[in-house]
Scaffold this active site. Structure first.
Site, short mmCIF file in Angstrom:
data_model
loop_
_atom_site.label_atom_id
_atom_site.label_comp_id
_atom_site.label_asym_id
_atom_site.label_seq_id
_atom_site.Cartn_x
_atom_site.Cartn_y
_atom_site.Cartn_z
N GLY A 1 -13.31 9.11 3.58
CA GLY A 1 -12.17 10.30 3.77
C GLY A 1 -12.25 10.94 2.83
O GLY A 1 -13.29 11.47 1.98
N CYS B 1 -5.59 13.90 4.03
CA CYS B 1 -6.53 13.65 4.56
C CYS B 1 -7.41 14.59 5.33
O CYS B 1 -7.81 14.36 6.49
CB CYS B 1 -6.05 12.37 5.54
SG CYS B 1 -5.71 10.97 4.82
#
Length: 331
Positions: free
Chosen positions: A79, A181
């Site tokens: 991520g 993110c």
């Protein structure tokens, strides 16, 4: 039925300590000294960069982060950049995915399903959005899809680390420090924001543990109670007092510290330790800071939870040391 999972409520854990604790437990798991484990905790404010993180997704210069008390850490999870802070339930499943469980996609989906079911217990409808990882409230009170739980995992030889971060009631303004993110098209939300009421991690945790056991088809076993300790920072307004432990007790420097005895209140323990280790009798003040930590050379490590206190004394105060310490410094 999958292997039992032992879970721990650690409270607040410094981010670097959490990384090291994960590493030690996984290594102990490989030696078959422990089984599958779930660590539930909160972190102080911190930004974490995953393996796929783009530097430009941190929108705030380092000096501003430092002024805000927000740390920045590189990690080996998947991520982009994410935020952890108080009011967020972080979970680190430290599992071994044996034969029949060796499916990364299924593992991630199982974590998502645990969160979705937990949120449903509080009347919140959450879902997956295929193009974006994590768990989402598609029609949030603020409008549009908003992420309520971030996921980032690491697997090595089918041993898992890292995990999820469920926004219970964090400071949502801290997410403005980053592009969460790496997704600029959608924002973040929390259980408190969607419910329009205060809610604590302690309210959510039992349901989360329950659903983890259901989804992963395992029995959830509460881990041993953490050792309770106190620390007392003695200061004169400019400097703090450190005590050196005798060689047989490690020979290192530390503030006043000690164990909480059975049935003893934290403040009483802090007052007692202050008097025993320095002969000082001033009243202590709670700092409102609690953290969990691991210590010792044994495997797996021992776990403790500490409450912090402080006391201000006149400049030039000379402590009378107990037999646990052989020197002191004002630093």
């Amino acid at each position: 039925m999958n292997p039992d999972v032992t879970w721990f409520d650690l409270g607040r854990v410094e981010y670097a300590d959490g990384l090291e604790l994960q590493r030690q437990i996984v290594e102990a798991h490989k030696r078959q000294e422990v089984g599958d484990t779930l660590l539930l905790l909160e972190h102080p404010p911190v930004l974490t960069l995953g393996r796929g993180a783009e530097e430009g997704n941190v929108l705030t210069p380092p000096e501003q982060l430092e002024a805000l008390g927000v740390e920045l850490h590189q990690t080996d999870r998947g991520g982009d950049v994410t935020y952890h802070g108080p009011g967020q339930q972080v979970g680190y499943p430290l599992l071994h995915l044996g034969p029949g469980r060796q499916d990364v996609r299924k593992y991630v989906r199982s974590i998502e399903e645990t969160i979705i079911r937990t949120l449903a217990d509080f009347g919140l409808t959450a879902t997956r959005i295929e193009k974006w990882p994590g768990v989402w409230v598609e029609h949030s009170r603020a409008g549009g899809p908003r992420k309520i739980c971030a996921l980032g995992v690491h697997l090595s030889r089918w041993y898992t680390r890292h995990g999820f971060a469920l926004n219970v009631q964090p400071d949502l303004s801290h997410f403005q420090l980053i592009v969460p993110c790496g997704i600029a098209e959608a924002g973040v939300t929390s259980m408190a924001a969607e419910l329009d009421r205060p809610i604590t991690v302690a309210e959510v945790q039992p349901r989360l543990v329950h659903h983890f056991g259901q989804v992963f088809e395992c029995s959830m076993l509460a881990g041993p109670s953490l050792a309770e300790t106190v620390s007392v920072v003695v200061h004169d307004g400019q400097r703090v007092l450190l005590l050196r432990r005798v060689p047989s007790r490690g020979g290192f420097w530390q503030p006043v510290t000690g164990r909480v005895e059975a049935g003893e209140a934290f403040e009483a323990a802090a007052q007692r330790e202050l008097q025993e280790e320095t002969a000082l009798r001033q009243p202590v003040t709670a700092l409102g800071y609690e953290h969990a930590f691991a210590w010792g050379a044994q495997s797996p490590p021992r776990l403790g939870r500490e409450q912090a206190f402080a006391v201000k004394v006149p400049a030039g105060t000379v402590p009378t040391l107990s037999d646990e310490h052989d020197a002191f410094q004002w630093v």
